[in-house]
Design a protein around this motif. Structure first.
Motif, PDB file in Angstrom:
ATOM      1  N   ALA A 106       2.261   1.733  -3.504  1.00 44.91           N
ATOM      2  CA  ALA A 106       1.200   2.171  -4.422  1.00 44.91           C
ATOM      3  C   ALA A 106       0.884   3.648  -4.258  1.00 44.91           C
ATOM      4  O   ALA A 106       0.582   4.346  -5.238  1.00 44.91           O
ATOM      5  CB  ALA A 106      -0.052   1.327  -4.200  1.00 44.91           C
ATOM      6  N   ARG A 107       0.951   4.164  -3.046  1.00 42.97           N
ATOM      7  CA  ARG A 107       0.624   5.568  -2.788  1.00 42.97           C
ATOM      8  C   ARG A 107       1.835   6.494  -2.876  1.00 42.97           C
ATOM      9  O   ARG A 107       1.725   7.691  -2.610  1.00 42.97           O
ATOM     10  CB  ARG A 107      -0.015   5.696  -1.402  1.00 42.97           C
ATOM     11  CG  ARG A 107      -1.379   5.009  -1.309  1.00 42.97           C
ATOM     12  CD  ARG A 107      -2.034   5.272   0.026  1.00 42.97           C
ATOM     13  NE  ARG A 107      -3.394   4.743   0.071  1.00 42.97           N
ATOM     14  CZ  ARG A 107      -4.208   4.856   1.120  1.00 42.97           C
ATOM     15  NH1 ARG A 107      -3.780   5.490   2.213  1.00 42.97           N
ATOM     16  NH2 ARG A 107      -5.425   4.345   1.082  1.00 42.97           N
ATOM     17  N   GLY A 108       3.011   5.935  -3.211  1.00 42.22           N
ATOM     18  CA  GLY A 108       4.207   6.759  -3.338  1.00 42.22           C
ATOM     19  C   GLY A 108       4.800   7.192  -2.016  1.00 42.22           C
ATOM     20  O   GLY A 108       5.520   8.196  -1.945  1.00 42.22           O
ATOM     21  N   HIS A 109       4.552   6.437  -0.947  1.00 37.17           N
ATOM     22  CA  HIS A 109       5.029   6.780   0.386  1.00 37.17           C
ATOM     23  C   HIS A 109       6.170   5.875   0.847  1.00 37.17           C
ATOM     24  O   HIS A 109       6.446   5.807   2.050  1.00 37.17           O
ATOM     25  CB  HIS A 109       3.880   6.707   1.393  1.00 37.17           C
ATOM     26  CG  HIS A 109       2.790   7.702   1.130  1.00 37.17           C
ATOM     27  ND1 HIS A 109       1.493   7.530   1.590  1.00 37.17           N
ATOM     28  CD2 HIS A 109       2.809   8.874   0.435  1.00 37.17           C
ATOM     29  CE1 HIS A 109       0.758   8.561   1.188  1.00 37.17           C
ATOM     30  NE2 HIS A 109       1.533   9.380   0.489  1.00 37.17           N
ATOM     31  N   GLU A 155       4.088  -3.046  -6.080  1.00 41.66           N
ATOM     32  CA  GLU A 155       3.034  -3.121  -5.071  1.00 41.66           C
ATOM     33  C   GLU A 155       2.139  -4.338  -5.271  1.00 41.66           C
ATOM     34  O   GLU A 155       1.658  -4.938  -4.303  1.00 41.66           O
ATOM     35  CB  GLU A 155       2.192  -1.840  -5.064  1.00 41.66           C
ATOM     36  CG  GLU A 155       1.534  -1.498  -6.385  1.00 41.66           C
ATOM     37  CD  GLU A 155       2.374  -0.563  -7.224  1.00 41.66           C
ATOM     38  OE1 GLU A 155       1.800   0.187  -8.028  1.00 41.66           O
ATOM     39  OE2 GLU A 155       3.625  -0.579  -7.082  1.00 41.66           O
ATOM     40  N   LEU A 167       0.827  -1.204   0.000  1.00 44.83           N
ATOM     41  CA  LEU A 167       0.000   0.000   0.000  1.00 44.83           C
ATOM     42  C   LEU A 167       0.863   1.258   0.000  1.00 44.83           C
ATOM     43  O   LEU A 167       0.563   2.238  -0.701  1.00 44.83           O
ATOM     44  CB  LEU A 167      -0.915  -0.011   1.225  1.00 44.83           C
ATOM     45  CG  LEU A 167      -1.885   1.167   1.373  1.00 44.83           C
ATOM     46  CD1 LEU A 167      -2.880   1.196   0.206  1.00 44.83           C
ATOM     47  CD2 LEU A 167      -2.634   1.069   2.706  1.00 44.83           C
ATOM     48  N   ALA A 168       1.973   1.232   0.753  1.00 47.82           N
ATOM     49  CA  ALA A 168       2.873   2.393   0.792  1.00 47.82           C
ATOM     50  C   ALA A 168       3.514   2.643  -0.569  1.00 47.82           C
ATOM     51  O   ALA A 168       3.628   3.793  -1.017  1.00 47.82           O
ATOM     52  CB  ALA A 168       3.953   2.169   1.851  1.00 47.82           C
TER      53      ALA A 168
END
Length: 483
Positions: free
Chosen positions: A145-148, A238, A142-143
């Motif tokens: 995928a969100r660019g985090h 991801e 998830l991180a």
């Protein structure tokens, strides 16, 4: 081959039906009918037991496949996310410290994991641990995928997975002993050595599958022309992390088919009970020359071999040959394919006389092959060396596990296995940090002499000062005694 359980049931039924008589009319017939009914019920129960025992080994191998396929994905994705140009793109020291975070929790919790594995319901423990390992993979996916994605997130992932793995290893590895023992009771010819070899084969095959899948991260790989020349990928990192989590969930489902297993009660209570159990495990290892020598060998392997494997090879892949995740995949697949090939060959032999001698020769040949990496060689030759290293690694892993499983007291098996694995895991973070620093100072090729020389010294010590070189396999000795 006549099933031992069914033979026992048949004998019970015949005794019940043939020996019961009564002077009262009709009673003998009624008791005979009751004995027949008991025989039928016992046969049904025997068939159910036999079916349950037979399904246990395949279920255990699938549990093994689940964990190590996820591990294969992690082996590529973890260094790729840290060093890859499309992600964090950090140096060798950062990778070494991250690998240290991945393996350091085992040093802290592995001994406690051995105590828990002996006291807990093994089946339930495997289910819980697989589910816990799935969570950080899904969160990391998830991180990304969100660019985090961040370096602290990778460190946190390593710490959580390393902690779960500390409890997983003794729980999973000690269960194979019970599975083989129950299978032998119903007339199977599977020996402990063969059971360990099959588990090792499943591990290697699953890792290879995970490595191949992870190699398609963020880049298309084109097949050779003789395979049609089609392309596979790219698969977003991801998505692969989510796949890793799902595979671990399947492992918890396969564990449902395992028996509950034995639970050891040492009689200790209170806060100091775990420390007392751990101390007893250390005494068992220290009092047995084979167990002590194998633990020391694994410490050396952790420092010199795993350090090079986790840090040096990915940096060579990037800086010398200019590859990304596909190169890491090819490199690790080649290694584990070599390990799988050697384990398949070992599976042919149910009983090996000189397990220790075979293991040490394989270790020496594998360590010596690393020296060729000091020179500029083509990529295909580099992969050839990695394959030879894998062949030696497969022999070493299977034989060392068989030696420890045979030598360890059954009532302390999980504790002994955790101490044996601690030798390996304690050396791994030291080796990862050491090799990361040396790579940045001298380059990845010049330091090949460090792991090769270090392992050569340890192997010489094992040959001349421990009983491992001259020991005989337990399965071979048992078979020889029957003749």
């Amino acid at each position: 081959m006549t099933d031992r359980i069914e033979e026992l049931v048949d004998d019970m039924a015949e005794d019940a039906a043939g020996d019961v008589t009564s002077p009262v009319s009709g009673v003998s017939e009624a008791m005979g009918a009751g004995a027949s009914l008991l025989s039928t019920a016992s046969h049904w129960r025997a068939r159910q037991l036999r079916r349950g025992v037979r399904i246990e080994l395949p279920a255990y191998l699938l549990v093994q496949c689940s964990w190590f396929m996820a591990f294969g994905l992690q082996m590529v994705l973890f260094p790729y996310l840290i060093t890859g140009q499309n992600h964090l793109h950090l140096d060798g020291l950062a990778l070494g410290l991250a690998n240290m975070a991945l393996s350091a929790p085992s040093v802290l919790f592995l001994l406690l994991g051995g105590v828990v594995a002996e006291r807990a319901d093994g089946r339930r423990l495997l289910i819980i641990l697989h589910l816990l390992a799935a969570v950080p993979a899904l969160i990391l996916g998830l991180a990304v995928a969100r660019g985090h994605l961040s370096y602290p997130a990778m460190i946190a992932y390593g710490l959580v997975i390393g902690t779960v793995g500390a409890f997983m290893m003794p729980a999973r590895d000690s269960i194979v002993n019970e599975v083989v023992e129950r299978r032998m009771r119903v007339g199977s010819g599977v020996t402990l050595q063969l059971g360990v070899t099959l588990a090792t084969m499943a591990q290697f095959l699953a890792q290879i599958a995970g490595l191949i899948l992870a190699g398609y991260a963020d880049k298309m790989t084109r097949m050779p022309q003789w395979m049609g020349g089609f392309g596979i990928g790219p698969i977003a990192a991801e998505k692969l992390l989510v796949a890793q989590g799902i595979i671990l969930v399947f492992g918890s489902m396969f564990a449902l088919y395992l028996a509950k297993g034995r639970q050891v009660r040492t009689g200790r209570r209170g806060m100091g009970a775990a420390f007392g159990d751990i101390a007893e495990g250390f005494r068992a290892v220290r009092s047995d020359g084979k167990l002590w020598a194998m633990t020391a060998l694994m410490f050396g392997v952790g420092i010199f071999v795993i350090g090079a494997f986790l840090v040096v090879l990915p940096i060579i892949n990037r800086d010398v040959y200019g590859f990304g995740s596909d190169g890491i995949r090819d490199m690790f697949v080649t290694f584990w394919m070599g390990a799988f090939v050697s384990s398949v060959v070992l599976s042919i032999f149910k009983r090996i006389k000189r397990q220790g001698r075979l293991m040490l020769i394989a270790q020496l040949l594998g360590s010596s092959s690393i020296l060729a990496m000091m020179w500029e060689i083509p990529h295909w030759a580099f992969l050839g060396i990695v394959f030879a290293w894998g062949l030696a690694g497969g022999i070493s892993i299977a034989m060392s596990r068989s030696i420890v499983q045979d030598a360890a007291p059954k009532e302390k098996l999980a504790r002994v296995l955790s101490i044996y694995q601690l030798g390996f895991m304690a050396g791994a973070p030291i080796g990862a940090a050491l090799m990361g620093a040396l790579v940045d100072l001298f380059g990845p090729q010049k330091i090949a002499i460090v792991p090769a020389g270090g392992m050569a010294l340890i192997i010489l010590w094992m040959i001349f000062f421990t009983p491992v070189w001259n020991m005989k396999g337990a399965a071979w000795e048992a078979h020889a005694a029957k003749k």
